[in-house]
Scaffold this active site. Structure first.
Site, PDB file in Angstrom:
ATOM      1  N   ARG A 156      36.389  42.194  63.394  1.00  0.00           N
ATOM      2  CA  ARG A 156      36.739  41.166  62.388  1.00  0.00           C
ATOM      3  C   ARG A 156      35.478  40.403  61.986  1.00  0.00           C
ATOM      4  O   ARG A 156      35.301  40.003  60.840  1.00  0.00           O
ATOM      5  CB  ARG A 156      37.824  40.232  62.949  1.00  0.00           C
ATOM      6  CG  ARG A 156      38.140  39.034  62.074  1.00  0.00           C
ATOM      7  CD  ARG A 156      39.516  38.424  62.371  1.00  0.00           C
ATOM      8  NE  ARG A 156      39.786  38.290  63.786  1.00  0.00           N
ATOM      9  CZ  ARG A 156      39.323  37.309  64.576  1.00  0.00           C
ATOM     10  NH1 ARG A 156      38.544  36.371  64.085  1.00  0.00           N
ATOM     11  NH2 ARG A 156      39.647  37.267  65.863  1.00  0.00           N
TER      12      ARG A 156
ATOM     13  N   TYR B 252      45.062  36.442  36.396  1.00  0.00           N
ATOM     14  CA  TYR B 252      46.027  37.341  37.037  1.00  0.00           C
ATOM     15  C   TYR B 252      47.196  36.504  37.600  1.00  0.00           C
ATOM     16  O   TYR B 252      46.979  35.424  38.162  1.00  0.00           O
ATOM     17  CB  TYR B 252      45.289  38.117  38.134  1.00  0.00           C
ATOM     18  CG  TYR B 252      46.198  38.748  39.142  1.00  0.00           C
ATOM     19  CD1 TYR B 252      47.190  39.649  38.754  1.00  0.00           C
ATOM     20  CD2 TYR B 252      46.075  38.449  40.491  1.00  0.00           C
ATOM     21  CE1 TYR B 252      48.037  40.212  39.685  1.00  0.00           C
ATOM     22  CE2 TYR B 252      46.916  39.011  41.429  1.00  0.00           C
ATOM     23  CZ  TYR B 252      47.896  39.895  41.016  1.00  0.00           C
ATOM     24  OH  TYR B 252      48.735  40.438  41.938  1.00  0.00           O
TER      25      TYR B 252
ATOM     26  N   LYS C 230      40.436  47.869  41.952  1.00  0.00           N
ATOM     27  CA  LYS C 230      40.447  48.331  40.558  1.00  0.00           C
ATOM     28  C   LYS C 230      39.234  49.226  40.292  1.00  0.00           C
ATOM     29  O   LYS C 230      39.046  50.208  40.962  1.00  0.00           O
ATOM     30  CB  LYS C 230      40.519  47.114  39.634  1.00  0.00           C
ATOM     31  CG  LYS C 230      41.592  46.098  40.048  1.00  0.00           C
ATOM     32  CD  LYS C 230      42.959  46.685  39.912  1.00  0.00           C
ATOM     33  CE  LYS C 230      44.148  45.862  40.332  1.00  0.00           C
ATOM     34  NZ  LYS C 230      44.064  44.661  41.067  1.00  0.00           N
TER      35      LYS C 230
HETATM   36  C1  LIG Z   1      41.722  40.130  37.711  1.00  0.00           C
HETATM   37  C2  LIG Z   1      42.380  40.278  39.040  1.00  0.00           C
HETATM   38  N1  LIG Z   1      41.941  39.546  40.067  1.00  0.00           N
HETATM   39  C3  LIG Z   1      42.491  39.639  41.291  1.00  0.00           C
HETATM   40  C4  LIG Z   1      43.540  40.499  41.533  1.00  0.00           C
HETATM   41  C5  LIG Z   1      44.130  40.599  42.921  1.00  0.00           C
HETATM   42  O1  LIG Z   1      43.607  41.729  43.539  1.00  0.00           O
HETATM   43  P1  LIG Z   1      44.342  42.562  44.708  1.00  0.00           P
HETATM   44  O2  LIG Z   1      45.540  43.190  44.094  1.00  0.00           O
HETATM   45  O3  LIG Z   1      43.284  43.527  45.142  1.00  0.00           O
HETATM   46  O4  LIG Z   1      44.706  41.590  45.759  1.00  0.00           O
HETATM   47  C6  LIG Z   1      44.013  41.286  40.504  1.00  0.00           C
HETATM   48  C7  LIG Z   1      45.115  42.219  40.750  1.00  0.00           C
HETATM   49  O5  LIG Z   1      45.546  42.876  39.861  1.00  0.00           O
HETATM   50  C8  LIG Z   1      43.419  41.181  39.222  1.00  0.00           C
HETATM   51  O6  LIG Z   1      43.870  41.906  38.182  1.00  0.00           O
END
Ligand SMILES: Cc1ncc(COP(=O)(O)O)c(C=O)c1O
Length: 416
Positions: A54, A107, A206
């Site tokens: 960790r 998001y 992503k």
């Molecule tokens: C722009 C953006 N930031 C943060 C996140 C959160 O990421 P995660 O799904 O890897 O937790 C997302 C998820 O789609 C996102 O589109």
């Protein structure tokens, strides 16, 4: 500043073969949770300083070095997800009573975190449209600890001018941390730290991983106190990725510079094609000169990326029919993988955003967001054209609306 170009750094930046790793060319997956110590309280310094995974793990460290390298930053951190990265930053960089500003078109999960958890934790949260710089400067004060926003927003593809925002914020409060979620553009397109931001983070789930096969978050900074805080977040919140996920993201990232130009070329061609289709009401893609953020993005970013949003003429029914009718493009949340995905922001990624907020920022029921993948673009256009024709025709017998069991509904609203 690295002496190499992005393409070289993204491949070699995180790991080099040497004796301690048997001259392996790719970073080995070190699955050990713990490490033999040299003496009580003293790690074996001949093989690194690992104590417990960790706190630090060689596979995760290769990924952390990689993100630091490609962001041109001193420090890199990996977290178990993009949300874990965002919450670690906010929880360990701001404290109860601090003022924090978040972009109003982030998001859905980020919006929910700021609107609920951050407030419960005593932060004084404001959600603002950061394209309005004078509106922003009226709000920033000496208690403002964080301004967090996305470079290109979701799903309305608003472009935020990182340079101008960072400069305006720091002029008022030099200690306020400007934190950028650059998930949509990636460091290949732009590096926010070079535009005055203090911290950059990504949902590496992503584009950075790019293969839709794991969930991960990454953060980079050159600020040493942020480094100490984020190390604390890894240790005491504990949301770190597994060695296997760290390996997958490191591997995916090595082709980022090859994938991103193709995402862009495909998205631009699709956006231009959609402009010519009379059944489409409106398109949001910042690579089109007609987009209000076109000039700002051109100044900051190599390309406009691979995400676009459009509204289909009609109502939610037309959007649903479209999303049920594509054959190559899957109806799914998430983005940035090699495969194209389409989703309905109103009821999927932004389901947990209040009706009032959706109305305020303009997320409508006939809106569709596309994550344009790396397939042949003409095949994608054919798929889209076919689905549009079905969506606006009365002749097709579509699947009826499916009644969603509550547990599924709960998961669907948590997607992205
Ligand atoms: C722009 C953006 N930031 C943060 C996140 C959160 O990421 P995660 O799904 O890897 O937790 C997302 C998820 O789609 C996102 O589109």
């Amino acid at each position: 500043m690295s002496k190499f170009s992005f393409e070289t750094d993204v491949i070699h930046g995180g790991f080099a073969p040497d004796k301690s790793n048997f001259f392996s060319v790719s970073a080995p997956i070190t699955m050990s949770s713990t490490y033999k110590m040299a003496d009580i309280g003293i790690p074996d310094l001949t093989n690194g300083t690992y104590i417990y995974s960790r706190l630090g793990n060689p596979t995760r460290e290769a990924l952390e070095k990689s993100i630091a390298k490609v962001e041109n930053a001193k420090h890199g951190f990996a977290f178990a997800s993009g949300m874990a990265a965002i919450t670690a930053c906010v929880q360990f960089l701001a404290k109860s009573g601090d003022h924090v500003i978040c972009g109003d078109d982030v998001y859905g999960g980020t919006n929910w975190y700021f609107s609920n958890i951050a407030k419960q934790n005593g932060l004084n949260v404001e959600m603002l449209d950061l394209r309005d710089i004078s509106g922003l400067t009226k709000k920033v004060n000496n208690k403002t600890k964080i301004v967090l926003f996305e470079t290109v927003t979701n799903p309305l593809i608003k472009v935020n001018d990182v340079s101008t925002i960072a400069k305006a914020v720091h002029e008022i409060n030099k200690d306020c941390l400007v934190i950028i979620d650059n998930t949509f553009l990636t460091p290949w397109n732009m590096r926010p730290l070079e535009h005055g931001a203090d911290v950059v983070l990504h949902s590496a789930t992503k584009y950075i991983n790019g293969h839709s096969d794991c969930v991960c978050g990454l953060v980079a900074t050159s600020n040493d106190s942020v480094r100490d805080a984020l190390f604390g977040a890894q240790v005491y919140l504990g949301g770190v990725p597994s060695p296997f996920d760290s390996f997958l993201v490191s591997r995916g990232m090595k082709t980022l510079h090859l994938r991103m130009p193709r995402h862009y070329e495909n998205a631009l061609k699709i956006a231009k094609w959609l402009q010519t289709n009379e059944k489409i009401e409106k398109i949001w893609y910042p690579g089109l000169e007609s987009h209000e953020g076109y000039e700002v993005l051109k100044k900051l970013s190599r390309t406009a990326g691979g995400l676009l949003t459009f509204t289909i003429k009609g109502s939610e029914e037309q959007a649903r029919r479209f999303l049920q009718s594509t054959k190559l493009i899957s109806l799914a949340v998430s983005l940035g993988g090699y495969e194209s995905l389409a989703q309905h922001p109103y009821s999927m990624t932004h389901a947990n955003v209040t009706e009032e907020h959706k109305k305020k920022i303009g997320i409508t029921k006939n809106m569709i967001r596309l994550s344009v993948g790396l397939e042949n673009v003409d095949d994608l256009i054919n798929d889209i054209e076919n689905a549009i024709n079905i969506a606006v025709s009365d002749e097709h017998d579509m699947k009826k609306t499916i009644t969603v069991p509550p547990v599924v509904e709960k998961c669907a609203t948590a997607g992205n």
